[in-house]
Scaffold this motif. Structure first.
Motif, PDB file in Angstrom:
ATOM      1  N   SER A 274       0.819  -1.213   0.000  1.00 25.58           N
ATOM      2  CA  SER A 274       0.000   0.000   0.000  1.00 25.58           C
ATOM      3  C   SER A 274       0.855   1.266   0.000  1.00 25.58           C
TER       4      SER A 274
ATOM      5  N   MET B 160       2.007   1.723  -3.469  1.00 27.40           N
ATOM      6  CA  MET B 160       0.896   2.154  -4.319  1.00 27.40           C
ATOM      7  C   MET B 160       0.586   3.629  -4.084  1.00 27.40           C
TER       8      MET B 160
ATOM      9  N   THR C 261       0.918   6.498  -6.891  1.00 22.86           N
ATOM     10  CA  THR C 261      -0.259   7.308  -7.222  1.00 22.86           C
ATOM     11  C   THR C 261       0.069   8.787  -7.096  1.00 22.86           C
TER      12      THR C 261
ATOM     13  N   GLY D 232       6.175  -1.412  -9.037  1.00 20.41           N
ATOM     14  CA  GLY D 232       4.895  -1.914  -8.543  1.00 20.41           C
ATOM     15  C   GLY D 232       4.904  -3.418  -8.353  1.00 20.41           C
TER      16      GLY D 232
ATOM     17  N   TYR E  84      -4.758  -3.940   0.069  1.00 25.98           N
ATOM     18  CA  TYR E  84      -4.414  -3.264  -1.188  1.00 25.98           C
ATOM     19  C   TYR E  84      -5.661  -2.681  -1.859  1.00 25.98           C
TER      20      TYR E  84
ATOM     21  N   TRP F 114      -6.719   1.283  -2.281  1.00 27.62           N
ATOM     22  CA  TRP F 114      -6.997   1.830  -3.612  1.00 27.62           C
ATOM     23  C   TRP F 114      -8.382   2.478  -3.666  1.00 27.62           C
TER      24      TRP F 114
ATOM     25  N   THR G 146      -8.915  -4.366  -9.291  1.00 26.11           N
ATOM     26  CA  THR G 146      -7.810  -4.106  -8.364  1.00 26.11           C
ATOM     27  C   THR G 146      -7.341  -5.397  -7.712  1.00 26.11           C
TER      28      THR G 146
ATOM     29  N   GLU H 190      -5.030  -7.406  -9.831  1.00 22.29           N
ATOM     30  CA  GLU H 190      -3.660  -6.919  -9.961  1.00 22.29           C
ATOM     31  C   GLU H 190      -2.728  -7.647  -9.000  1.00 22.29           C
TER      32      GLU H 190
END
Length: 164
Positions: free
Chosen positions: A17, A20, A24, A40, A86, A90, A142, A145
């Motif tokens: 996280s 991520m 982002t 990633g 995660y 997101w 998501t 992924e």
């Protein structure tokens, strides 16, 4: 066992996280540059090291013995916790801080697409934009992924640590 699954899942979820969130922020700050897919993917692999650690801890708790099934279920449970964190992170980012993600992502992808692939890639991006209008699809996309990597790492960990 539950304590080990939660602890390892939370640590792995925090790692993936943080990366991520960083990527982002990078994408929002520099919309013309694509974040590194290697970073990633690498963060996901790093997070799933906690699957291996959890399986090993479970084996040690059982006096050095664990079956393939028990090891795989332990790894899968940790992977599910990591993946859930995660997805939740997101969802918070997407709905609260980056609601135009699909627009920016589409522009970035189409900008880096060759002219012969442009029509197909445009159709693909339009399909993803439609999917992103539905929160269930956002969750599923998501999850897809990250969770498949967790399944593979769980299988590998179960094979490595199984011991009757």
């Amino acid at each position: 066992m539950k304590n080990s699954i939660l602890k390892n899942g939370i640590f792995g979820g925090i790692i993936v996280s943080i990366v991520m969130i960083s990527m982002t922020l990078y994408m929002k700050t520099y919309p013309d540059y694509e974040p590194s897919a290697i970073i990633g993917f690498g963060s996901m692999l790093l997070a799933f090291i906690f699957v291996i650690l959890g399986i090993k801890q479970q084996r040690e708790t059982n006096n050095g013995v664990i079956t393939f099934g028990k090891a795989f279920l332990t790894g899968l449970s940790i992977s599910l916790v990591i993946s859930t964190i995660y997805v939740l992170v997101w969802l918070v980012i997407y709905y609260n801080f980056f609601p135009d993600f699909m627009e920016q992502y589409s522009k970035m992808v189409l900008k880096n697409t060759s002219p012969e692939e442009l029509a197909a890639k445009t159709a693909e991006m339009n399909q993803m934009k439609e999917w992103y209008k539905n929160p269930i699809m956002v969750i599923l996309l998501t999850l897809m992924e990250v969770f498949p990597i967790g399944i593979v790492v769980s299988l590998i960990g179960a094979l490595v640590f199984k011991k009757k």
